[in-house]
Design a protein around this motif. Sequence first.
Motif, short mmCIF file in Angstrom:
data_model
loop_
_atom_site.label_atom_id
_atom_site.label_comp_id
_atom_site.label_asym_id
_atom_site.label_seq_id
_atom_site.Cartn_x
_atom_site.Cartn_y
_atom_site.Cartn_z
N VAL A 26 -7.44 -15.83 -6.50
CA VAL A 26 -8.25 -16.38 -5.42
C VAL A 26 -8.49 -15.31 -4.35
O VAL A 26 -7.70 -14.36 -4.22
N ASN A 27 -9.55 -15.46 -3.57
CA ASN A 27 -9.93 -14.43 -2.60
C ASN A 27 -9.23 -14.61 -1.26
O ASN A 27 -9.83 -14.38 -0.21
N ASN A 28 -7.96 -14.99 -1.27
CA ASN A 28 -7.19 -15.09 -0.03
C ASN A 28 -6.57 -13.72 0.31
O ASN A 28 -6.39 -12.88 -0.56
N GLY A 29 -6.23 -13.56 1.58
CA GLY A 29 -5.77 -12.27 2.06
C GLY A 29 -4.58 -11.73 1.31
O GLY A 29 -4.51 -10.53 0.99
N ASP A 30 -3.58 -12.57 1.01
CA ASP A 30 -2.38 -12.09 0.34
C ASP A 30 -2.68 -11.58 -1.06
O ASP A 30 -2.02 -10.66 -1.55
N MET A 31 -3.69 -12.19 -1.72
CA MET A 31 -4.05 -11.73 -3.05
C MET A 31 -4.81 -10.41 -3.00
O MET A 31 -4.68 -9.57 -3.90
N ILE A 32 -5.58 -10.21 -1.94
CA ILE A 32 -6.27 -8.93 -1.76
C ILE A 32 -5.25 -7.81 -1.56
O ILE A 32 -5.38 -6.70 -2.10
N VAL A 33 -4.20 -8.12 -0.80
CA VAL A 33 -3.11 -7.15 -0.62
C VAL A 33 -2.44 -6.86 -1.95
O VAL A 33 -2.14 -5.71 -2.28
N MET A 34 -2.20 -7.90 -2.75
CA MET A 34 -1.58 -7.72 -4.06
C MET A 34 -2.43 -6.78 -4.93
O MET A 34 -1.88 -5.89 -5.60
N GLN A 35 -3.72 -6.98 -4.91
CA GLN A 35 -4.59 -6.11 -5.71
C GLN A 35 -4.47 -4.66 -5.26
O GLN A 35 -4.38 -3.75 -6.09
N LEU A 37 -1.92 -3.16 -3.61
CA LEU A 37 -0.60 -2.59 -3.86
C LEU A 37 -0.29 -2.47 -5.36
O LEU A 37 0.62 -1.73 -5.74
N ALA A 38 -1.05 -3.18 -6.19
CA ALA A 38 -0.80 -3.14 -7.63
C ALA A 38 -1.04 -1.77 -8.23
O ALA A 38 -0.64 -1.51 -9.38
N ALA A 318 5.08 -8.79 -9.20
CA ALA A 318 4.32 -9.30 -8.05
C ALA A 318 5.04 -10.43 -7.31
O ALA A 318 4.67 -10.75 -6.18
N THR A 319 6.05 -11.05 -7.94
CA THR A 319 6.76 -12.15 -7.30
C THR A 319 8.21 -11.81 -7.01
O THR A 319 9.03 -12.70 -6.72
N SER A 320 8.55 -10.53 -7.06
CA SER A 320 9.94 -10.10 -6.93
C SER A 320 10.33 -9.84 -5.48
O SER A 320 9.49 -9.74 -4.59
N LYS A 321 11.63 -9.72 -5.26
CA LYS A 321 12.13 -9.31 -3.95
C LYS A 321 11.61 -7.92 -3.60
O LYS A 321 11.31 -7.63 -2.43
N GLU A 322 11.50 -7.07 -4.61
CA GLU A 322 11.05 -5.69 -4.38
C GLU A 322 9.60 -5.66 -3.89
O GLU A 322 9.24 -4.84 -3.05
N TYR A 323 8.77 -6.57 -4.42
CA TYR A 323 7.37 -6.62 -3.95
C TYR A 323 7.33 -7.04 -2.48
O TYR A 323 6.56 -6.48 -1.70
N ILE A 324 8.15 -7.98 -2.09
CA ILE A 324 8.19 -8.40 -0.68
C ILE A 324 8.59 -7.22 0.20
O ILE A 324 8.00 -7.00 1.27
N GLN A 325 9.56 -6.43 -0.25
CA GLN A 325 9.95 -5.23 0.50
C GLN A 325 8.79 -4.24 0.58
O GLN A 325 8.57 -3.61 1.62
N LEU A 326 8.02 -4.11 -0.49
CA LEU A 326 6.89 -3.19 -0.52
C LEU A 326 5.82 -3.60 0.50
O LEU A 326 5.29 -2.75 1.23
N ALA A 328 6.34 -5.36 3.18
CA ALA A 328 6.92 -5.14 4.51
C ALA A 328 6.81 -3.67 4.92
O ALA A 328 6.44 -3.36 6.06
N GLN A 329 7.11 -2.78 4.00
CA GLN A 329 7.04 -1.35 4.31
C GLN A 329 5.60 -0.89 4.54
O GLN A 329 5.35 0.02 5.33
N THR A 330 4.66 -1.52 3.85
CA THR A 330 3.27 -1.09 3.92
C THR A 330 2.53 -1.71 5.09
O THR A 330 1.80 -1.03 5.83
N ASN A 331 2.71 -3.02 5.30
CA ASN A 331 1.90 -3.76 6.28
C ASN A 331 2.69 -4.40 7.40
O ASN A 331 2.10 -4.97 8.33
#
Length: 434
Positions: A26-35, A37-38, A318-326, A328-331
């Motif tokens: 979906v075109n929500n902000g969190d998914m744009i961030v996922m794309q 950072l992927a 994409a759903t891991s603790k490590e992704y959440i840390q990523l 946080a470090q980026t944004n």
Amino acid sequence: MLPLFGSLLLTVFSACAQTTLTIATVNNGDMIVMQRLAKQFEQQHPEIRLDWVILEEKILREKTTTDAAAHGGQFDIVTIGPLEAPIWGRRGWLLPLEDKLSSSYDLNDLLRPMRDGASDSGHLYALPFYGESSMTYYRKDLFRRAGLTMPLQPTYDDISRFAQKLNDPAHDLSGICLRGKPGWGENMGYISTVANTFGGRWFDESWRPQFDSPEWHAAVSYYVDLLQKYGPPGSSSNGFNESLTLFENGRCAMWIDATVAAGSLSNAKQSKVASTVGYASAPIATTPRGSQWLWFWALGIPSSSKHPEAALKFIEWATSKEYIQLVAQTNGWETVPPGTRESTYKQLQYLDAAPFAGLTYRSIMAADPLHPTEKPVPYTGVQCIVIPSFPTIGNQVGQLIAAALVGNMSVDEALHKAQLATERVERRAGLLHQ
């Protein structure tokens, strides 16, 4: 020349050997961030290339549902919610995941409401990417200037009074912004919670639609009156993303919507009101039951995926603790995907950066899809009913209420037509008998 030729062959071979995952989201902000950072995932897994299909919410659902039902194999990963996950899983459209996850993936860290919502009969069919309930956003500076105080638990009477006081169309400021765009996941996502807290329900215990009830009339009349008097022009075109943009740009005094928006609203890089936004619980009317919704966007693997093993690697990442840390470090910590993991709400850095975190967590844990209404019901789900026919019903009702919002018909007429239309759908589905 030979080493150069060999290197060229190796490059060509590697490109050919790559697995391409097609991800529908979906075109929500969190998914744009996922794309964005992927790219790091692709660097870690050079054998996998990601192909993104990013769509508006309604179109996403249409395309993914059609493909999953036909076992078309167009998508390797789909973004779904608590309506689709159990139904699709039950029908064999999704791969069960609980026995396929790597030992490092902390499944027990997932918030119980999210894990339960993505499961059916003991099988987990999707991994939650972010979760949400709903809350009230408001401009602290406007409230202070007007001598108003937002309670932590506002009522809908409070909301009407505040909206009237703060509405200032001459200065491009609306007293309230709400979803008006028709759709079961747009205007009906919010309106369902209004009906719940006004004492309404979608169906009684015999699956008879309840749109002709006094509770639904009171709820929809309130909603239409509030937006017509104090909402922005063109409210019937505003969904989540449009309302978020309005509030971020200082054009709404209040907004009742998803808790996930809090991260964007508090981010000074994209929100003009970041320093003045306040947070309160979703309003209540006659009962607190069902006043706040429960939703998540999760990543599932269709059973028709051509590359399920590679898809599993990505959705774990994409759903891991490590992704959440990523993120946080980026944004910044305030922007991390919320509402999925207990560990997120134990991070002092997150709690310090996100003044909305505690309220979000409490709202999610308090929402009860098993008991969403004051009166008993035969269904589960707060703002969406977990039955296959609900998208059809929700979209039809959403269109009729949108028509009442723009003045094309009265609330009474809209709800009468909603009653008849829903009865027809339910008879065809075999849930309602003469």
